[in-house]
Motif scaffolding. Sequence first.
Motif, short mmCIF file in Angstrom:
data_model
loop_
_atom_site.label_atom_id
_atom_site.label_comp_id
_atom_site.label_asym_id
_atom_site.label_seq_id
_atom_site.Cartn_x
_atom_site.Cartn_y
_atom_site.Cartn_z
N ALA A 25 0.85 -1.19 0.00
CA ALA A 25 0.00 0.00 0.00
C ALA A 25 0.89 1.24 0.00
O ALA A 25 1.95 1.25 0.63
CB ALA A 25 -0.90 0.00 1.23
N GLU A 29 -1.90 4.78 3.04
CA GLU A 29 -3.08 4.00 2.64
C GLU A 29 -3.30 2.87 3.64
O GLU A 29 -2.36 2.14 3.96
CB GLU A 29 -2.90 3.42 1.24
N PHE A 31 -5.07 0.06 3.33
CA PHE A 31 -5.33 -1.28 2.82
C PHE A 31 -4.77 -1.44 1.41
O PHE A 31 -4.47 -0.46 0.72
CB PHE A 31 -6.82 -1.62 2.84
N HIS A 32 -4.66 -2.70 1.03
CA HIS A 32 -4.28 -3.07 -0.34
C HIS A 32 -5.22 -4.21 -0.75
O HIS A 32 -5.37 -5.19 -0.03
CB HIS A 32 -2.83 -3.56 -0.40
N THR A 34 -6.36 -6.75 -4.15
CA THR A 34 -6.00 -7.21 -5.48
C THR A 34 -6.73 -8.50 -5.82
O THR A 34 -7.17 -9.21 -4.92
CB THR A 34 -4.46 -7.41 -5.60
N LEU A 102 -7.13 -9.15 0.34
CA LEU A 102 -7.19 -7.86 1.02
C LEU A 102 -6.23 -7.90 2.19
O LEU A 102 -6.30 -8.81 3.02
CB LEU A 102 -8.60 -7.57 1.54
N PHE A 104 -5.01 -5.36 5.34
CA PHE A 104 -5.38 -4.10 5.98
C PHE A 104 -4.72 -4.01 7.35
O PHE A 104 -4.43 -5.01 7.98
CB PHE A 104 -6.91 -3.95 6.08
N GLY A 153 -11.96 -2.04 -4.61
CA GLY A 153 -10.85 -1.77 -5.52
C GLY A 153 -10.99 -0.42 -6.22
O GLY A 153 -9.99 0.23 -6.53
N ARG A 157 -8.44 5.05 -1.24
CA ARG A 157 -7.74 4.27 -0.21
C ARG A 157 -7.85 4.98 1.14
O ARG A 157 -6.88 5.51 1.67
CB ARG A 157 -6.28 4.03 -0.60
N GLU A 158 -9.07 4.97 1.68
CA GLU A 158 -9.37 5.60 2.97
C GLU A 158 -9.93 4.55 3.91
O GLU A 158 -10.58 3.60 3.49
CB GLU A 158 -10.37 6.74 2.78
N HIS A 161 -13.53 3.10 3.78
CA HIS A 161 -13.90 2.13 2.76
C HIS A 161 -13.53 0.70 3.15
O HIS A 161 -14.27 -0.24 2.87
CB HIS A 161 -13.30 2.52 1.41
N VAL A 162 -12.39 0.51 3.81
CA VAL A 162 -12.05 -0.83 4.27
C VAL A 162 -12.97 -1.23 5.43
O VAL A 162 -13.38 -2.38 5.53
CB VAL A 162 -10.55 -0.99 4.62
#
Length: 191
Positions: A25, A29, A31-32, A34, A102, A104, A153, A157-158, A161-162
């Motif tokens: 990330a 950010e 989280f990431h 994919t 995911l 986080f 996705g 990237r806040e 949202h996660v």
Amino acid sequence: RCAMAVRGHRRTAMAHRTVRIADYAAAGEPFHVTRKVLGHGAAMLHDHDCHEFFWVEAGTAAHRVNGTDATLGPGDAVFVRPGDVHRLSAVGGRPPCRVGNLMFGSEAASHLVSRYSTRLAGRWFWTEGALPDTISLDPDALGRLVGLADALGAAPRELVHVDRFLLDLLVRVVDVAEAVPPVGPGLPPWL
């Protein structure tokens, strides 16, 4: 090589590296996320400085976690905790093994379990056993999960949202899937 004690269980020494969320990330950010096709090569054994949730969308995967091997198929999902040592690789070739993932920050998990402890404590990311929780989703629940992942996705990237993804995952996907009773013998499928 390293050995570790996690949640009261002594894990066997295994050579591995630690995956850091900052490696995937961008700075700041939380989280990431994919989705990708897994390769067949020997995957790297690793643990995390964060939480990870992955699911199999298609194909078959071999998962080694904390010294235990499992085969995963479409709809199987795993709630990996920091300190769980694991690797994931494709098995077979048709269809290719496609997974979603995911990662986080653990602060998001801590916030959720402290706020919703009566619902979440001891389940999913917050289990105390030697192995992380693994669930099997039916095709409808997997479809809901994929839809949530697509929305995440595309989202900024806040942290909000996660948090939304995790709450929807745990309440609208996992809880719903667990609440559906199996069809009993002799009952018509529509019932």
